[in-house]
Design a protein around this motif. Structure first.
Motif, PDB file in Angstrom:
ATOM      1  N   HIS A 143      16.023  -7.948 -32.846  1.00  0.00           N
ATOM      2  CA  HIS A 143      16.527  -9.122 -32.112  1.00  0.00           C
ATOM      3  C   HIS A 143      17.729  -9.728 -32.824  1.00  0.00           C
ATOM      4  N   ASN A 144      17.621  -9.929 -34.129  1.00  0.00           N
ATOM      5  CA  ASN A 144      18.705 -10.558 -34.891  1.00  0.00           C
ATOM      6  C   ASN A 144      19.948  -9.684 -34.974  1.00  0.00           C
ATOM      7  N   SER A 145      19.755  -8.375 -34.919  1.00  0.00           N
ATOM      8  CA  SER A 145      20.878  -7.447 -35.137  1.00  0.00           C
ATOM      9  C   SER A 145      21.780  -7.278 -33.930  1.00  0.00           C
ATOM     10  N   GLY A 146      21.244  -7.515 -32.724  1.00  0.00           N
ATOM     11  CA  GLY A 146      22.016  -7.257 -31.507  1.00  0.00           C
ATOM     12  C   GLY A 146      21.832  -5.865 -30.953  1.00  0.00           C
ATOM     13  N   ARG A 185      16.899  -6.662 -24.654  1.00  0.00           N
ATOM     14  CA  ARG A 185      17.254  -5.461 -25.424  1.00  0.00           C
ATOM     15  C   ARG A 185      16.070  -4.738 -26.059  1.00  0.00           C
ATOM     16  N   TRP A 406      29.613  -1.231 -29.472  1.00  0.00           N
ATOM     17  CA  TRP A 406      29.242  -2.419 -28.693  1.00  0.00           C
ATOM     18  C   TRP A 406      27.844  -2.216 -28.122  1.00  0.00           C
ATOM     19  N   LYS A 410      28.633  -6.859 -26.800  1.00  0.00           N
ATOM     20  CA  LYS A 410      28.842  -7.525 -28.091  1.00  0.00           C
ATOM     21  C   LYS A 410      29.221  -6.475 -29.135  1.00  0.00           C
ATOM     22  N   LEU A 412      29.262  -4.757 -32.491  1.00  0.00           N
ATOM     23  CA  LEU A 412      28.450  -4.714 -33.707  1.00  0.00           C
ATOM     24  C   LEU A 412      29.141  -3.969 -34.840  1.00  0.00           C
ATOM     25  N   ARG A 420      27.768  -8.154 -38.017  1.00  0.00           N
ATOM     26  CA  ARG A 420      26.659  -9.103 -38.137  1.00  0.00           C
ATOM     27  C   ARG A 420      25.823  -8.912 -39.390  1.00  0.00           C
TER      28      ARG A 420
END
Length: 445
Positions: A143-146, A185, A406, A410, A412, A420
């Motif tokens: 979740h935090n990583s994207g 995701r 991406w 987003k 990454l 991130r």
């Protein structure tokens, strides 16, 4: 449409490989993203007439769907190289399971998963399937990583880190599935470990819960000839036939490894529409056998590709894995035309999405799908000259050529730099774990 809102981002690569339709390479085209979705694909001249908040030129680059690593054990990056050059059951029973019993904790899983996520992003992977302990911790890190992921909840007949018994493991799985049911995701699957570690009774419980939740099931199946032999001795049937009898096979079933496939096994896979996850380098390293990929493909079985865990591979390099898969498929089939480069890329993208049940969302560059993409830089010396960019990608390119990544629009990875995550901090943490584990391992020898 002149009144449409401007694009958030317009990408202009030299080559655009959508994967669907199959075999297509679009040269000098643009791809437009809005609200995390692909909303435009068209020739460069037309693309430049689109209104866009940001335009990114990608000269010498091939834009493809993000790679999908359909099987692994993310946190096992912290065991990378711990017990090399050993057969599967020796590796598992004498080294990995004892190490897990001693070291695996929520902190271990969190730090190991972060390391795996960063390595995978840098290798062009936008989605991965993870089967490991403390799945909620792994889900939090995803979740935090994207990134995008299938978190597979491990189920065995005995206690594991984070679950004192099968009941607790299944309860944790249902709870996590419900908690993340609407996550954009992350999906949650059930992961009965293998036919030799899960009883009929518990496999039936997995099936009932998976049916109720409409959840995917991922399982190590037919990894070695010994597994099949022991099943014939104990159950009087091959493992896949046993799973078929218990009702686990079907479009939601992901059979990992499948190095031993008889005519009856093949018929079961075709009839049930189950997917196979091919992990060639782990199978080679553990001398487990060869999955007959071309035979499966020609029969209509969906075959995806996975790295397995870094403790048995030893990297999470899906581009390299796909090259190995393509070369190995030719040798196993005795045909140089088996698993050509375009099909190999499909196996590492859209086939992976289909296996994980997310093909409507990702796996190809199509309008309406999530903007999960990777840009490979093919401008280097080792890629020249370029006749077929997909062939160069599969056969002549390494993951060091991954330039941008991406997920859902987003970014990454930007020019090979994580956007991130702190790469140095991840290395420092992994080194600290390694010193601790190696020191303990030396003191017990």
């Amino acid at each position: 449409m002149p009144n449409a809102a401007p694009l958030d981002l317009l990408l202009l690569p030299t080559w655009l490989v959508p994967v669907e339709p199959a075999g297509v390479v679009l040269k000098e085209h643009g791809l437009g993203i809005r609200d995390g979705l692909i909303v435009y694909i068209g020739p460069r001249a037309e693309a430049l007439r689109q209104q866009a908040l940001q335009v990114r030129e990608l000269p010498g680059m091939l834009l493809s769907p993000g790679l999908i690593n359909a099987h692994g054990h993310a946190a096992m990056t912290l065991f990378r190289g711990l017990a090399d050059d050993l057969p599967l059951m020796t590796w598992l029973q004498d080294h990995i399971w004892p190490a897990e019993g001693q070291w695996v904790s929520e902190d271990f899983v969190g730090d190991g998963t972060d390391l795996a996520i960063a390595e995978q992003i840098k290798g062009g992977i936008t989605c991965f399937a993870d089967m490991y302990f403390y799945p909620k911790v792994a889900a939090d890190r995803v979740h935090n990583s994207g990134m995008r992921a299938q978190i597979t909840v491990p189920v065995l007949d005995f206690a594991i880190p984070g679950a004192r018994n099968t009941d607790e493991a299944l309860h944790n799985g249902v709870e996590l599935f419900n908690d993340l049911a609407h996550h954009p995701r992350i999906t949650v699957a059930l992961g009965p470990h293998a036919p030799y570690t899960v009883s009929d009774e518990n496999l039936e419980r997995v099936r009932v819960i998976a049916d109720e939740l409409d959840a995917m099931i991922q399982m190590h199946v037919h990894e070695t000839a010994l597994e099949v032999e022991q099943s014939l001795e104990v159950f009087k049937e091959r493992p896949l036939a046993r799973l078929g009898r218990l009702g686990l096979l079907g479009p939601r079933f992901q059979a990992v490894h499948m190095t031993q496939i008889s005519d009856e096994d093949l018929a079961l896979l075709v009839e049930s529409n189950s997917s196979v996850i091919h992990c060639p380098e782990s199978n080679l390293k553990l001398a487990s056998g060869f999955c007959p990929v071309e035979r499966l493909w020609q029969a209509g079985v969906n075959v995806a590709v996975g790295t397995d865990g870094a403790a048995s591979n030893n990297d999470l390099d899906l581009l390299g894995e796909t090259r190995t898969a393509a070369l190995l498929a030719k040798a196993v089939a005795g045909s140089a035309s088996a698993l050509d480069a375009h099909r190999a890329l499909r196996m590492a993208t859209l086939n992976g999405a289909r296996a994980l049940g997310i093909q409507a969302c990702t796996g190809s560059l199509e309008i309406g799908k999530a903007a999960d993409m990777v840009a490979f830089d093919l401008s280097g010396l080792a890629q020249q000259p370029i006749y077929d960019p997909v062939s160069q990608l599969i056969y002549a390119t390494g993951r060091d050529c991954v330039s941008h990544v991406w997920v859902a629009g987003k970014q990454l990875l930007d020019d090979r730099r994580l956007t991130r995550m702190d790469e140095q901090a991840l290395c420092d943490t992994a080194i600290a774990w390694g010193r601790k584990i190696a020191g303990e391992a030396r003191s017990t020898q």
